[in-house]
Write an enzyme that holds these catalytic residues in place. Structure first.
Site, PDB file in Angstrom:
ATOM      1  CG  ASP A 158     -73.776 133.297   3.610  1.00 21.32           C
ATOM      2  OD1 ASP A 158     -73.824 134.417   4.130  1.00 21.32           O
ATOM      3  OD2 ASP A 158     -72.828 132.501   3.774  1.00 21.32           O
TER       4      ASP A 158
ATOM      5  N   GLY B 290     -79.703 134.970   1.264  1.00 18.50           N
ATOM      6  CA  GLY B 290     -80.097 136.102   0.402  1.00 18.50           C
ATOM      7  C   GLY B 290     -80.958 137.098   1.162  1.00 18.50           C
ATOM      8  CE  LYS B 291     -79.276 136.304   6.849  1.00 24.18           C
ATOM      9  NZ  LYS B 291     -78.560 135.176   6.222  1.00 24.18           N
TER      10      LYS B 291
ATOM     11  N   GLY C  59     -72.656 139.061   6.268  1.00 22.77           N
ATOM     12  CA  GLY C  59     -72.348 139.754   5.023  1.00 22.77           C
ATOM     13  C   GLY C  59     -73.595 139.685   4.176  1.00 22.77           C
ATOM     14  CG  HIS C  60     -76.976 140.661   5.421  1.00 24.65           C
ATOM     15  ND1 HIS C  60     -77.937 141.006   6.329  1.00 24.65           N
ATOM     16  CD2 HIS C  60     -76.463 139.474   5.859  1.00 24.65           C
ATOM     17  CE1 HIS C  60     -77.999 140.089   7.283  1.00 24.65           C
ATOM     18  NE2 HIS C  60     -77.097 139.148   7.025  1.00 24.65           N
TER      19      HIS C  60
ATOM     20  CD  GLN D 234     -74.956 135.701  12.140  1.00 18.92           C
ATOM     21  OE1 GLN D 234     -75.639 136.138  13.046  1.00 18.92           O
ATOM     22  NE2 GLN D 234     -74.147 136.488  11.453  1.00 18.92           N
TER      23      GLN D 234
ATOM     24  NE  ARG E 233     -71.715 131.980   1.121  1.00 17.85           N
ATOM     25  CZ  ARG E 233     -72.250 132.959   0.390  1.00 17.85           C
ATOM     26  NH1 ARG E 233     -72.893 132.687  -0.728  1.00 17.85           N
ATOM     27  NH2 ARG E 233     -72.160 134.202   0.779  1.00 17.85           N
TER      28      ARG E 233
HETATM   29  P1  GDP Z   1     -77.290 136.959   3.163  1.00 15.51           P
HETATM   30  O1  GDP Z   1     -76.155 136.862   4.102  1.00 15.51           O
HETATM   31  O2  GDP Z   1     -78.433 136.076   3.524  1.00 15.51           O
HETATM   32  O3  GDP Z   1     -77.750 138.381   2.917  1.00 15.51           O
HETATM   33  O4  GDP Z   1     -76.756 136.412   1.764  1.00 15.51           O
HETATM   34  P2  GDP Z   1     -75.305 136.746   1.097  1.00 15.51           P
HETATM   35  O5  GDP Z   1     -75.331 138.111   0.539  1.00 15.51           O
HETATM   36  O6  GDP Z   1     -74.211 136.400   2.027  1.00 15.51           O
HETATM   37  O7  GDP Z   1     -75.256 135.619  -0.017  1.00 15.51           O
HETATM   38  C1  GDP Z   1     -76.203 135.535  -1.010  1.00 15.51           C
HETATM   39  C2  GDP Z   1     -75.473 135.665  -2.340  1.00 15.51           C
HETATM   40  O8  GDP Z   1     -76.339 135.254  -3.377  1.00 15.51           O
HETATM   41  C3  GDP Z   1     -75.110 137.100  -2.682  1.00 15.51           C
HETATM   42  O9  GDP Z   1     -73.950 137.085  -3.467  1.00 15.51           O
HETATM   43  C4  GDP Z   1     -76.301 137.576  -3.496  1.00 15.51           C
HETATM   44  O10 GDP Z   1     -75.969 138.629  -4.388  1.00 15.51           O
HETATM   45  C5  GDP Z   1     -76.628 136.329  -4.255  1.00 15.51           C
HETATM   46  N1  GDP Z   1     -78.051 136.130  -4.603  1.00 15.51           N
HETATM   47  C6  GDP Z   1     -79.149 136.473  -3.896  1.00 15.51           C
HETATM   48  N2  GDP Z   1     -80.265 135.995  -4.506  1.00 15.51           N
HETATM   49  C7  GDP Z   1     -79.853 135.347  -5.616  1.00 15.51           C
HETATM   50  C8  GDP Z   1     -80.516 134.614  -6.639  1.00 15.51           C
HETATM   51  O11 GDP Z   1     -81.732 134.447  -6.650  1.00 15.51           O
HETATM   52  N3  GDP Z   1     -79.730 134.062  -7.628  1.00 15.51           N
HETATM   53  C9  GDP Z   1     -78.379 134.207  -7.634  1.00 15.51           C
HETATM   54  N4  GDP Z   1     -77.694 133.642  -8.623  1.00 15.51           N
HETATM   55  N5  GDP Z   1     -77.715 134.895  -6.673  1.00 15.51           N
HETATM   56  C10 GDP Z   1     -78.442 135.433  -5.677  1.00 15.51           C
HETATM   57  P1  IMO Z   2     -75.041 135.990   7.160  1.00 20.45           P
HETATM   58  O1  IMO Z   2     -75.813 136.978   7.993  1.00 20.45           O
HETATM   59  C1  IMO Z   2     -72.953 132.182   6.996  1.00 20.45           C
HETATM   60  C2  IMO Z   2     -70.802 130.928  10.607  1.00 20.45           C
HETATM   61  C3  IMO Z   2     -69.290 130.876  10.533  1.00 20.45           C
HETATM   62  C4  IMO Z   2     -69.030 129.761  11.534  1.00 20.45           C
HETATM   63  C5  IMO Z   2     -70.087 129.999  12.608  1.00 20.45           C
HETATM   64  C6  IMO Z   2     -69.583 130.794  13.812  1.00 20.45           C
HETATM   65  O2  IMO Z   2     -74.225 136.628   6.090  1.00 20.45           O
HETATM   66  O3  IMO Z   2     -75.917 134.898   6.682  1.00 20.45           O
HETATM   67  P2  IMO Z   2     -68.992 133.351  14.216  1.00 20.45           P
HETATM   68  O4  IMO Z   2     -68.039 134.279  13.513  1.00 20.45           O
HETATM   69  O5  IMO Z   2     -70.398 133.819  14.196  1.00 20.45           O
HETATM   70  O6  IMO Z   2     -68.537 133.014  15.596  1.00 20.45           O
HETATM   71  O7  IMO Z   2     -68.930 131.970  13.377  1.00 20.45           O
HETATM   72  O8  IMO Z   2     -71.128 130.717  11.971  1.00 20.45           O
HETATM   73  N1  IMO Z   2     -71.388 132.239  10.223  1.00 20.45           N
HETATM   74  C7  IMO Z   2     -72.027 132.460   9.069  1.00 20.45           C
HETATM   75  N2  IMO Z   2     -72.233 131.655   8.002  1.00 20.45           N
HETATM   76  N3  IMO Z   2     -73.477 133.432   7.017  1.00 20.45           N
HETATM   77  C8  IMO Z   2     -73.308 134.230   8.084  1.00 20.45           C
HETATM   78  O9  IMO Z   2     -73.943 135.415   8.197  1.00 20.45           O
HETATM   79  C9  IMO Z   2     -72.518 133.772   9.157  1.00 20.45           C
HETATM   80  N4  IMO Z   2     -72.137 134.308  10.330  1.00 20.45           N
HETATM   81  C10 IMO Z   2     -71.452 133.349  10.973  1.00 20.45           C
HETATM   82  O10 IMO Z   2     -68.849 130.550   9.249  1.00 20.45           O
HETATM   83  O11 IMO Z   2     -69.308 128.506  10.950  1.00 20.45           O
HETATM   84 MG    MG Z   3     -74.092 136.450   4.088  1.00 15.54          MG
END
Ligand code: GDP
Ligand code: IMO
Ligand code: MG
Length: 420
Positions: free
Chosen positions: A13, A15-16, A40-41, A221, A302
């Site tokens: 998470d 911000g990929k 979840g991206h 991840q 988180r």
């Molecule tokens: P990913 O799994 O690495 O793609 O990241 P997620 O989408 O799960 O989580 C990142 C969260 O931070 C999302 O809700 C984005 O919209 C948000 N986000 C990304 N970059 C920034 C930033 O620079 N500032 C803030 N406030 N939110 C951000």
């Molecule tokens: P993105 O790509 C954050 C965590 C789960 C758990 C562990 C194992 O959005 O960054 P799993 O379902 O893979 O067997 O769970 O890994 N986890 C993540 N945490 N971002 C993710 O993906 C994750 N994918 C799995 O919360 O601790």
């Molecule tokens: Mg994510």
């Protein structure tokens, strides 16, 4: 020939999705190489907020090929939902390619995931319950079903065989379930999966690279969730690191040019497992509230804490990171003193500056303190408008990490991204 890899350096998470979307215009192909709908991206642009789980984050750009690689595991039901919600936004997704070698998540994989978590009780991994672990187990156990199998004449037979094996395994657990409905939805959703091009993706990639195309591999991840190098057993079941792009796409190590390592200006983790810099105070509460730190896949809150340099250095080394990207810098606005973990003390009070095998639940972080800033960074138009303390924080991190920070993100929108 050019393959770049973008991946998370923390516990996911980072911000990929946002940065892949920003960088997509520089590439011809965007490819996911591991993980599945546990990811979840989130992407935000033009007033649209969208979360992708299996589909690469280049999908909202015209003329770009998006590819789901062999290392990914696919749940056809989640895939269909993703396709439907992108269709609603009127984006063309016909160019999406899927590797025939990508493994399928069966309904019984999800049941096994849930049953295993329930049996672990308070020691549970905190998995996303998407069936990730059991699907990768069947992959390495050489029992899995793959995308290329869905159009073969004996697919149903193979499915039944694996399902029956899972039913036997489920008897081991005290776990009630109703498979029928899950199964009927799953089979219906296969029709959507079948509509896409299933290819020998490694061959496609090799030809594309020979023709001068550029590929960006999108990690899911984060490094600290890697099956080998993460905080085992509290990890996911795939290799989330640069090497995972080689096995998950079929590209060779010497084809990789840049490795973009993404990290938050602080740190978060969802699910169980060690997190040395975790905060339980009002600063932790600030990071969660201002950063809106709720899982994009599961909605879970988180855990939040300070940035952790030993963990980041470890991730940089394992991945061969060439450029860093700092996300969510805006979330630190309003914090008077920012702490940075420089090393840990173990339970014998010995200084540790790496992630050791043993004792990793008992590491005490030791911090440096850096002046914070008040200005809301979400409102700035370029980095020159950022207070001096922001620049000082960036320089401090660069000095310690020895890799340049090339992107600073100050908000979720595509536009809130500054290059250095
Ligand atoms: P990913 O799994 O690495 O793609 O990241 P997620 O989408 O799960 O989580 C990142 C969260 O931070 C999302 O809700 C984005 O919209 C948000 N986000 C990304 N970059 C920034 C930033 O620079 N500032 C803030 N406030 N939110 C951000
Ligand atoms: P993105 O790509 C954050 C965590 C789960 C758990 C562990 C194992 O959005 O960054 P799993 O379902 O893979 O067997 O769970 O890994 N986890 C993540 N945490 N971002 C993710 O993906 C994750 N994918 C799995 O919360 O601790
Ligand atoms: Mg994510």
């Amino acid at each position: 020939m050019k393959v770049d890899v973008l991946l998370g350096l923390q516990w996911g998470d980072e911000g990929k999705g946002k940065i892949v979307d920003v960088l997509t215009k520089n590439y011809d192909i965007i490819a996911r190489f591991q993980g599945g709908p546990n990811a979840g991206h989130t992407l935000e642009f033009d007033g649209i907020k969208h979360v992708l789980h299996t589909i690469p984050s280049g999908i909202f750009h015209k003329g770009i090929t998006n590819l789901i690689g062999n290392g990914v595991v696919i749940d056809p039901v989640i895939f269909e939902n993703e396709i439907n919600s992108i269709n609603k936004l009127n984006f063309d997704i016909s160019e999406l390619l899927i590797s025939k070698k990508a493994h399928l998540i069966l309904p019984t994989h999800k049941l096994l995931d849930a049953a295993s978590e329930k049996a672990k009780g308070k020691n549970k991994i905190g998995s996303t319950l998407k069936g990730i672990g059991p699907t990768y187990m069947d992959k390495t156990g050489r029992n899995g079903l793959r995308v290329g199998d869905v159009n073969t004449s004996n697919f149903n037979e193979k499915y039944e065989k694996l399902k029956n094996k899972h039913i036997e395994l489920l008897k081991f657990y005290d776990f009630e379930y109703n498979l029928e409905e899950l199964e009927s939805i799953w089979f219906k959703s296969l029709d959507t999966l079948k509509k896409f091009n299933h290819i020998d993706s490694e061959h496609y990639i090799h030809e594309a690279l020979k023709n001068g195309k550029k590929l960006l591999a999108e990690g899911a991840q984060g490094t600290l969730l890697d099956i080998d190098f993460g905080s085992y057993p509290f990890v996911t079941s795939s290799n989330t690191i640069t090497a995972g792009a080689c096995t998950g796409l079929g590209v060779a190590p010497n084809q990789i040019t840049d490795v973009f390592g993404i990290f938050k200006a602080y740190c978060t983790r969802v699910g169980s497992g060690p997190f040395p810099t975790e905060l339980y105070d009002e600063v932790g509460e600030h990071l969660g509230r201002v950063g809106n730190e709720f899982g994009a896949t599961t909605g879970r809150a988180r855990r939040c804490g300070w940035i952790d340099l030993p963990a980041l250095k470890y991730a940089i080394d394992i991945n061969g990171v060439t450029q860093l990207m700092m996300m969510k810098s805006d979330v630190l606005s309003g914090i008077n003193k920012i702490k940075v973990c420089t090393h840990y003390l173990n339970s014998n009070n010995e200084k540790i500056d790496y992630l050791p095998f043993e004792d990793n639940e008992n590491l005490t972080p030791v911090y440096d303190e850096i002046d914070g800033w008040k200005k809301n960074l979400m409102k700035i138009n370029n980095l020159e408008e950022a207070p001096i303390q922001v620049h000082n924080y960036i320089k401090y991190l660069e000095n310690h990490l020895d890799v340049p920070i090339k992107i600073i993100s100050v908000g979720p929108d595509r536009k809130q991204t500054f290059f250095r």
